[in-house]
Each structure stands twice: as C-alpha cells, then as structure tokens.
Enzyme design. Structure first.
Site, PDB file in Angstrom:
ATOM      1  N   ARG A 221       2.063  -4.989   6.119  1.00  0.00           N
ATOM      2  CA  ARG A 221       1.319  -3.957   5.387  1.00  0.00           C
ATOM      3  C   ARG A 221       2.143  -2.681   5.383  1.00  0.00           C
ATOM      4  O   ARG A 221       2.509  -2.174   6.448  1.00  0.00           O
ATOM      5  CB  ARG A 221      -0.049  -3.684   6.008  1.00  0.00           C
TER       6      ARG A 221
ATOM      7  N   ASP B  35       0.833  -1.206   0.000  1.00  0.00           N
ATOM      8  CA  ASP B  35       0.000   0.000   0.000  1.00  0.00           C
ATOM      9  C   ASP B  35       0.868   1.257   0.000  1.00  0.00           C
ATOM     10  O   ASP B  35       1.952   1.268   0.586  1.00  0.00           O
ATOM     11  CB  ASP B  35      -0.914  -0.013   1.241  1.00  0.00           C
ATOM     12  N   GLY B  36       0.341   2.297  -0.632  1.00  0.00           N
ATOM     13  CA  GLY B  36       1.005   3.601  -0.556  1.00  0.00           C
ATOM     14  C   GLY B  36       1.564   4.123  -1.865  1.00  0.00           C
ATOM     15  O   GLY B  36       2.222   5.167  -1.880  1.00  0.00           O
TER      16      GLY B  36
ATOM     17  N   ASN C  10     -10.715  -3.243  -5.622  1.00  0.00           N
ATOM     18  CA  ASN C  10     -10.010  -2.276  -6.481  1.00  0.00           C
ATOM     19  C   ASN C  10     -10.706  -2.055  -7.830  1.00  0.00           C
ATOM     20  O   ASN C  10     -10.465  -1.055  -8.505  1.00  0.00           O
ATOM     21  CB  ASN C  10      -8.556  -2.710  -6.734  1.00  0.00           C
TER      22      ASN C  10
END
Ligand code: FPP
Length: 277
Positions: free
Chosen positions: A221, A53-54, A101
């Site tokens: 994560r 993530d990110g 998504n």
C-alpha cells in the site's frame, strides 16, 4: 527455507533478461540487483497486489487538481507493469477503483472513468505488444458500457499473453466478492448440485472472481496509511504486507525493488512453526 516458484509461463520484457531456461537464468539475472537471499531460496513474489493510494495528495502538494494526480498515477502504473514483468512477477493486481469510490464527488468519478477509457485507448496496443495479459475483477456491470466493451476486447486480445498477468480491480470490493461467491454457492445448493457440507474453503475460493490466480504473496500500500481498504480480503489472509509513505505517482521500479527486498527478508510460516513451513 521458502522457495517461491517462478511460473513456467513467466517471460521477461527486456531482451537483456534471460528469456529461456527461466528459473536458473532469472535467478542469476535477478541476483544482480535484488538482495542476496537467493542462497536461502527466496526469489521474487509470484503475485504482488498494490493499493495505489496518494494520487490526490501528490497533486495537492503541487497545487494541481486531484485529477492530475490520477493521470500521473496512470503513468506510474504503466511504468510499474513494465518493471514488474522485468523482475519476473507473474501476477500483478492493482486496485484502481473500489466499490466505495463510487461515493466520491461525481466529477471525480467521471474523471476517473474518462481516464480509464483514455488509458485503454492509448495503452492497449502497447500492453499487448509487451505481452501483458490483462483481466478485470470487480462489478464490471457498473462501469460505463463503452468502457466495459473496451475492457472485454482487451481481455480477449491479450488472453494468450505470457509476459505478466495484470489484474485490474475495478468497482471492486473484497466483501462484495465474498458475498457474490456465497450467493453462487447458495444457488448451487438450492439446485441440489452441492450439499451445505460441500461449502468449503476450496469451493468458496473456486467461486471468487479469479479462482485460478494464486493468493497474493506481497500486498503493497502506498500513500502512508495502514489499511487493507476492502482489497482481496479472502486472498490476502497470508500475504505479506508492505506499507510505504511514497505517494502512488512516485512509486517506481526502485520502490518496487525495495518492497521485494522487504518481502525477501520475511519468514513466512502460514500459521505453522518454522520447520513445518
Ligand atoms: C487513490 O488515491 C487512487 C485511486 C482511487 C485511483 C487509482 C487510480 C489510478 C492509479 C489511475 C490509474 C488507473 C487506471 C486504471 C487508468 P487517492 O485519490 O485516494 O489519493 P489521496 O489519498 O491522496 O486523496
């Protein structure tokens, strides 16, 4: 004390790492850079799962479009696969695209699909050369047909590779996986192949997308949030969780080593008391 096995099939990418007599060799080699928990019996996790993530924030911080963040994320993935194989991780599962998504803006979904297709074109040969066995989990039928074909070809080509198994979760949802497993068990009950009492943790596990892959030992994560986000819901029940603020494009080998160190400092009891575990 915990003793994580290094699977016999694990080999290492770098010639500097021991290729034979893996258990002893790997221990000695890993000790040169991993924390000194070896005496207590713990080594690298067999299966690491990552929520990458990110990417969007990484791009925004630099005034770039989100899609560029995803491209940087793809580069980070390639580097991380190499590092994970080098440290002796046997299975690496990465969450590349969730069932949720699909609800992102059309342009971003299209861009992610294009990126995946390009990634397969540019990286397939290298992954194979480095001994990566690649498999997919998720509802692959929802992916563009050409991408499905490329993925199937790469799975077939890399099926006998042993350096590391990389499992890419694509159009994947943990709840959907459990629903799919429940449906396949229900169909077997209907056909008379299985009794309702035959639905157990074992038969459900055997009906998941990748029944032969062990549960993740360590679930990472990146990106600062503290959620599982529908990832490996069944399999992660006793996985050790590791959260970092580092945004995915910046997550490199050093960051993975840090996560492994944190994992090695945990005491896994699997619901039991220390002695029994
Ligand atoms: C989450 O970041 C990331 C994704 C939804 C896509 C993950 C994809 C990659 C790492 C690209 C590499 C993968 C392949 C298979 C080529 P985000 O967009 O939610 O970031 P944000 O939380 O900062 O908005």
């Amino acid at each position: 004390m915990l003793d994580l096995p290094v699977p016999a099939t694990t080999t290492l990418l770098k010639p500097s790492a021991p290729a034979a007599g893996r258990r002893g060799g790997l221990r000695a080699w890993a000790k040169s850079f991993l924390p000194d928990r070896e005496e207590q019996g713990s080594l690298v996790p067999v299966h690491v799962a990552i929520i990458m993530d990110g990417n969007g924030r990484w791009a925004r911080q630099r005034g770039m479009p989100r899609t560029l963040g995803h491209r940087k994320g793809a580069d980070a993935l390639s580097n991380l696969i190499e590092h994970a194989a080098r440290v002796g991780i046997a299975h690496l599962t990465v969450y590349a695209f969730s069932t949720e998504n699909w609800q992102r803006p059309r342009e971003e979904v299209d861009e992610l699909m294009n990126l995946l297709s390009e990634y397969l074109d540019s990286e397939a040969e290298r992954l194979h050369r480095e001994g990566v066995k690649l498999t997919i989990i998720g509802q692959r039928g929802r992916l563009p047909q050409l991408t499905q074909n490329k993925l199937a070809a790469l799975e077939k080509k890399t099926a006998s590779n042993t350096a590391i198994h990389v499992q890419v979760a694509l159009s994947y949802g943990g709840r959907q996986e459990i629903v799919d497993a429940a449906r396949s068990l229900a169909a077997r009950v209907k056909k008379g192949e299985l009794s309702p009492d035959g639905i157990t943790e074992e038969t459900l596990t055997a009906s998941l997308y990748a029944p032969n892959v062990p549960d993740p030992d360590l679930l990472i994560r990146t990106g600062g949030d503290f959620r599982i986000s529908n990832f490996l819901l069944w399999q992660a029940s006793y996985g050790e969780l590791y959260f970092t603020d580092t945004l995915w494009p910046d997550f490199n080998g050093t960051e993975l080593d840090k996560a492994i160190r944190a994992f090695q400092s945990r005491q896994r009891r699997f619901g039991r008391v220390e002695e029994a575990a």
